[in-house]
Design an enzyme around this catalytic site. Structure first.
Site, PDB file in Angstrom:
ATOM      1  N   ASN A  48       2.166  -0.786  -5.234  1.00  0.00           N
ATOM      2  CA  ASN A  48       2.867  -2.053  -5.445  1.00  0.00           C
ATOM      3  C   ASN A  48       3.290  -2.236  -6.904  1.00  0.00           C
ATOM      4  O   ASN A  48       2.469  -2.251  -7.811  1.00  0.00           O
ATOM      5  CB  ASN A  48       1.959  -3.215  -5.009  1.00  0.00           C
ATOM      6  CG  ASN A  48       2.739  -4.490  -4.762  1.00  0.00           C
ATOM      7  OD1 ASN A  48       3.854  -4.668  -5.241  1.00  0.00           O
ATOM      8  ND2 ASN A  48       2.149  -5.396  -3.990  1.00  0.00           N
ATOM      9  N   TYR A 170      -4.026 -18.580  -5.568  1.00  0.00           N
ATOM     10  CA  TYR A 170      -4.153 -17.166  -5.236  1.00  0.00           C
ATOM     11  C   TYR A 170      -4.290 -17.009  -3.725  1.00  0.00           C
ATOM     12  O   TYR A 170      -5.059 -17.708  -3.081  1.00  0.00           O
ATOM     13  CB  TYR A 170      -5.378 -16.538  -5.928  1.00  0.00           C
ATOM     14  CG  TYR A 170      -5.625 -15.145  -5.428  1.00  0.00           C
ATOM     15  CD1 TYR A 170      -4.755 -14.117  -5.782  1.00  0.00           C
ATOM     16  CD2 TYR A 170      -6.654 -14.861  -4.543  1.00  0.00           C
ATOM     17  CE1 TYR A 170      -4.926 -12.846  -5.283  1.00  0.00           C
ATOM     18  CE2 TYR A 170      -6.833 -13.599  -4.040  1.00  0.00           C
ATOM     19  CZ  TYR A 170      -5.968 -12.590  -4.419  1.00  0.00           C
ATOM     20  OH  TYR A 170      -6.133 -11.332  -3.900  1.00  0.00           O
ATOM     21  N   HIS A 225     -10.928 -11.264  -7.260  1.00  0.00           N
ATOM     22  CA  HIS A 225      -9.794 -10.575  -7.902  1.00  0.00           C
ATOM     23  C   HIS A 225     -10.024 -10.271  -9.378  1.00  0.00           C
ATOM     24  O   HIS A 225      -9.136 -10.473 -10.209  1.00  0.00           O
ATOM     25  CB  HIS A 225      -8.494 -11.372  -7.693  1.00  0.00           C
ATOM     26  CG  HIS A 225      -7.384 -10.521  -7.159  1.00  0.00           C
ATOM     27  ND1 HIS A 225      -6.265 -10.195  -7.883  1.00  0.00           N
ATOM     28  CD2 HIS A 225      -7.249  -9.888  -5.976  1.00  0.00           C
ATOM     29  CE1 HIS A 225      -5.482  -9.421  -7.166  1.00  0.00           C
ATOM     30  NE2 HIS A 225      -6.057  -9.214  -6.001  1.00  0.00           N
ATOM     31  N   GLU A 275     -10.732  -1.392  -4.442  1.00  0.00           N
ATOM     32  CA  GLU A 275      -9.348  -1.253  -3.985  1.00  0.00           C
ATOM     33  C   GLU A 275      -8.464  -0.587  -5.036  1.00  0.00           C
ATOM     34  O   GLU A 275      -7.450   0.020  -4.686  1.00  0.00           O
ATOM     35  CB  GLU A 275      -8.768  -2.601  -3.554  1.00  0.00           C
ATOM     36  CG  GLU A 275      -8.543  -3.593  -4.659  1.00  0.00           C
ATOM     37  CD  GLU A 275      -8.013  -4.931  -4.138  1.00  0.00           C
ATOM     38  OE1 GLU A 275      -7.112  -5.487  -4.767  1.00  0.00           O
ATOM     39  OE2 GLU A 275      -8.507  -5.417  -3.101  1.00  0.00           O
ATOM     40  N   ASP A 329       0.992  -4.670   1.433  1.00  0.00           N
ATOM     41  CA  ASP A 329       1.678  -3.823   0.454  1.00  0.00           C
ATOM     42  C   ASP A 329       1.262  -2.359   0.608  1.00  0.00           C
ATOM     43  O   ASP A 329       1.609  -1.515  -0.197  1.00  0.00           O
ATOM     44  CB  ASP A 329       1.507  -4.322  -0.983  1.00  0.00           C
ATOM     45  CG  ASP A 329       0.095  -4.237  -1.510  1.00  0.00           C
ATOM     46  OD1 ASP A 329      -0.803  -3.828  -0.751  1.00  0.00           O
ATOM     47  OD2 ASP A 329      -0.117  -4.569  -2.686  1.00  0.00           O
TER      48      ASP A 329
END
Length: 415
Positions: A48, A170, A225, A275, A329
């Site tokens: 992405n 978010y 995140h 991730e 994505d």
């Protein structure tokens, strides 16, 4: 001589390797490998906001070196591209290798006339538990979204929510339907404001509201995140223990792996990380020191089936389970491959699933099914995913970037 003849007969020569960048709502990088027998395999190389770098890496460097090779020799090709470049790891390199690996497994499974999960060793479970995303600008909106997904049958639900005093939320979808897309089209990323203090004060109220209204029937997940410091993450994890979270994801940037010891000392809230990882080396310390409970690496970024098998097998020694990254994505090619992997992998935990827009699924006709919180890859030979090149050509690449975050004083932060 007899042995040589047998080898030649089983040789499945690669005659074509093509790269496609298409934007049916968002950008995807797809690799298509064709053998001389006409068998094709698909791989996902989407990264992405850096898609063209991976497309070039494939097109200019890997594809020419695939021609004439035996498609059956997956391990040798993986090692050739990993060791042969000299420059190892990194998101661009590993996304490109992942796509090659995925496509070759697709070809091998088609040649064997088996769905990929059978070739990997067969199903370890009847279906793959997936988790969805829910959010809202307010707690009431988030609760409504939770109820909608509960009705769809999801057994694991991620919850996020807008925080009073902060303009952006978010996890709010810019895409249509289930297809969440945080990237903004254009040459410049969107800048968002972040306040850790407001977040730490407010977010436990969301979990309290969810558990009060819906009880403990579903697994509850939350993504931080990478935004907290280690001590803030420790405090947060401790403060939410009564809500029995399935996991808190990416509480702090994982480059500093030692800091997870600090978080572990203070909380038994399970932790999911990985991730952004690209190889087993990124995961090694966190797994062997039991600093995480779920490893979030994904087929598209961590070396395909070949790379992910190593990570999952290593994790299984420490009772760390998989919880693969799977937002929209990553293309439907990755999702198809992930479901085969998830059906097989013994130490499976959960699979992220965000759904795709109709537009995306027209370009990538799929064979998976969703039933009451569980998914199945289907039983077509290979990955069970297709790619409509003509339709894809109608959706050319459009520049788009993930947001960046700044603190209230303007300091750049982790988005």
């Amino acid at each position: 001589m007899h042995h040589d003849k047998r080898c030649k007969e089983s040789n499945m020569k690669i005659v074509k390797a093509e790269v496609f960048v298409t934007c049916p709502g968002r950008n995807f990088v797809t690799l298509k490998i064709t053998t001389e027998d006409g068998i094709t395999g698909l791989g996902d190389a989407t990264l992405n906001g850096r898609e063209l770098s991976v497309a070039s890496y494939l097109q200019d460097h890997l594809c020419p070196q695939l021609i004439g090779r035996d498609a059956h020799r997956i391990e040798d090709i993986w090692q050739f591209f990993y060791k042969g470049a000299y420059w190892r790891r990194g998101p661009v390199t590993m996304s490109a290798i992942s796509a090659v690996d995925m496509a070759l497994w697709d070809i091998k499974a088609k040649a064997a006339n088996m769905p990929l999960y059978q070739l990997l060793g067969g199903a370890s479970r009847e279906g793959v538990m997936v988790y969805c995303h829910t959010t809202g600008h307010s707690i009431d909106e988030a609760l409504d979204d939770y109820a909608r997904h509960q009705e769809l049958g999801f057994k694991a639900i991620r919850v996020q929510c807008g925080i009073p005093g902060m303009k952006t939320t978010y996890g709010m979808s810019k895409g249509k339907g289930l297809a969440y897309e945080p990237a903004t089209k254009g040459q410049w990323p969107e800048e968002q404001l972040w306040s850790t203090e407001k977040y730490l004060d407010f977010m436990p109220k969301l979990f309290d509201a969810v558990r009060n209204k819906f009880g403990f029937n579903e697994h509850l997940l939350h993504d931080m995140h990478h935004r907290l410091t280690p001590i803030e993450a420790a405090r947060f994890g401790k403060s939410i223990e009564d809500y029995r979270m399935f996991w808190m994801e990416d509480p702090t940037p994982a480059e500093n792996q030692e800091c997870f010891r600090l978080i572990r000392q203070h909380t038994v809230t399970p932790i999911a990380v990985g991730e952004v990882f690209n190889s087993i080396w990124d995961c090694k310390q966190l797994i062997e020191e039991q600093l995480i409970d779920y490893i979030r690496t994904t087929l598209t970024h961590a070396g395909g089936i070949t790379g992910m098998r190593r990570i999952a097998d290593f994790a299984s020694l420490y009772q760390v389970r998989t919880g693969s990254h799977g937002p929209s994505d990553l293309s439907p090619v990755c999702m198809a491959a992930a479901l085969h992997f998830d059906l097989w992998v013994p130490n499976f935990g959960v699979q992220e699933y965000m759904g795709y827009s109709e537009q995306m699924l027209e370009v990538f006709p799929h064979n998976w099914t969703f039933d009451n919180g569980y998914m199945h890859s289907g039983d077509k030979p290979g990955l069970g995913i297709e790619f409509d090149e003509k339709l894809a050509a109608k959706y050319p690449y459009e520049p788009a970037y993930l947001p960046v975050a700044r603190l209230e004083d303007g300091t750049l932060w982790n988005w």
